[in-house]
Design a protein around this motif. Structure first.
Motif, PDB file in Angstrom:
ATOM      1  N   ALA A  36       0.828  -1.207   0.000  1.00 27.26           N
ATOM      2  CA  ALA A  36       0.000   0.000   0.000  1.00 27.26           C
ATOM      3  C   ALA A  36       0.862   1.257   0.000  1.00 27.26           C
ATOM      4  O   ALA A  36       0.536   2.246  -0.660  1.00 27.26           O
ATOM      5  CB  ALA A  36      -0.937  -0.006   1.196  1.00 27.26           C
ATOM      6  N   THR A  37       1.993   1.214   0.722  1.00 27.21           N
ATOM      7  CA  THR A  37       2.893   2.366   0.744  1.00 27.21           C
ATOM      8  C   THR A  37       3.477   2.613  -0.637  1.00 27.21           C
ATOM      9  O   THR A  37       3.559   3.763  -1.093  1.00 27.21           O
ATOM     10  CB  THR A  37       4.017   2.146   1.780  1.00 27.21           C
ATOM     11  N   ALA A  38       3.886   1.542  -1.309  1.00 27.25           N
ATOM     12  CA  ALA A  38       4.422   1.682  -2.663  1.00 27.25           C
ATOM     13  C   ALA A  38       3.342   2.215  -3.606  1.00 27.25           C
ATOM     14  O   ALA A  38       3.595   3.103  -4.433  1.00 27.25           O
ATOM     15  CB  ALA A  38       4.959   0.348  -3.164  1.00 27.25           C
ATOM     16  N   LYS A  39       2.135   1.671  -3.473  1.00 28.17           N
ATOM     17  CA  LYS A  39       1.027   2.124  -4.319  1.00 28.17           C
ATOM     18  C   LYS A  39       0.712   3.590  -4.038  1.00 28.17           C
ATOM     19  O   LYS A  39       0.440   4.362  -4.952  1.00 28.17           O
ATOM     20  CB  LYS A  39      -0.203   1.243  -4.060  1.00 28.17           C
ATOM     21  N   GLY A  41       2.792   5.860  -3.054  1.00 25.21           N
ATOM     22  CA  GLY A  41       3.840   6.656  -3.701  1.00 25.21           C
ATOM     23  C   GLY A  41       3.579   6.825  -5.193  1.00 25.21           C
ATOM     24  O   GLY A  41       3.712   7.927  -5.739  1.00 25.21           O
ATOM     25  N   LYS A  42       3.200   5.715  -5.836  1.00 31.46           N
ATOM     26  CA  LYS A  42       2.892   5.786  -7.275  1.00 31.46           C
ATOM     27  C   LYS A  42       1.694   6.699  -7.529  1.00 31.46           C
ATOM     28  O   LYS A  42       1.688   7.491  -8.469  1.00 31.46           O
ATOM     29  CB  LYS A  42       2.614   4.388  -7.830  1.00 31.46           C
ATOM     30  N   LEU A  43       0.659   6.561  -6.697  1.00 35.74           N
ATOM     31  CA  LEU A  43      -0.538   7.389  -6.867  1.00 35.74           C
ATOM     32  C   LEU A  43      -0.231   8.871  -6.636  1.00 35.74           C
ATOM     33  O   LEU A  43      -0.740   9.735  -7.351  1.00 35.74           O
ATOM     34  CB  LEU A  43      -1.662   6.920  -5.943  1.00 35.74           C
ATOM     35  N   GLU A  44       0.610   9.152  -5.648  1.00 36.87           N
ATOM     36  CA  GLU A  44       0.994  10.546  -5.398  1.00 36.87           C
ATOM     37  C   GLU A  44       1.779  11.105  -6.583  1.00 36.87           C
ATOM     38  O   GLU A  44       1.603  12.262  -6.963  1.00 36.87           O
ATOM     39  CB  GLU A  44       1.800  10.666  -4.107  1.00 36.87           C
ATOM     40  N   ALA A  45       2.654  10.275  -7.165  1.00 35.91           N
ATOM     41  CA  ALA A  45       3.391  10.706  -8.351  1.00 35.91           C
ATOM     42  C   ALA A  45       2.435  10.965  -9.516  1.00 35.91           C
ATOM     43  O   ALA A  45       2.561  11.959 -10.240  1.00 35.91           O
ATOM     44  CB  ALA A  45       4.433   9.658  -8.736  1.00 35.91           C
TER      45      ALA A  45
END
Length: 128
Positions: A36-39, A41-45
């Motif tokens: 979820a943390t990685a996701k 980060g991707k969503l924030e990008a």
């Protein structure tokens, strides 16, 4: 005492199973958090990229709105010029049509008079 020992062993097995379940749940939850943390980060990008796209599109919209306003003003001006030219042409055309009609009538009168008296329009030298 055998009964107490047996109950103790059963409780130890149940405790071991519970500890194993807790360890598995903790490990799975850890993986879920990591994923979820990685996701996130991707969503924030992606959100950042899209915000940039929105800003660029807003700027483009403003430019196009300015171009449209300029083009509409140019069109209005050109339309006004064309309307004036049309009015001038119509007035000139009407005047020229009247002149052509008058000349046609004059030619008819001259031809009729020439038919009656051909010498009436003869040029003569009056300087003698």
């Amino acid at each position: 005492t055998a009964k107490i020992t047996k109950e103790g062993e059963e409780e130890a097995k149940a405790y071991a199973a519970f500890v194993e379940w807790c360890d598995d749940a903790a490990q799975n939850t850890g993986f879920e958090i990591k994923t979820a943390t990685a996701k996130k980060g991707k969503l924030e990008a992606t959100i950042g990229e899209e915000a940039g796209e929105i800003s660029a599109a807003g700027t483009k919209i403003e430019e196009l709105a300015g171009t449209i306003a300029t083009d509409e003003a140019d069109l209005k001006s050109a339309t006004s010029v064309r309307e004036k030219e049309t009015a001038d042409f119509t007035a000139s055309e009407t005047e020229l049509m009247d002149v052509i009609e008058t000349l046609g009538r004059a030619i008819t009168v001259i031809e009729r008079e020439m038919a009656k008296n051909p010498a009436a329009f003869a040029q003569t030298d009056t300087k003698t």
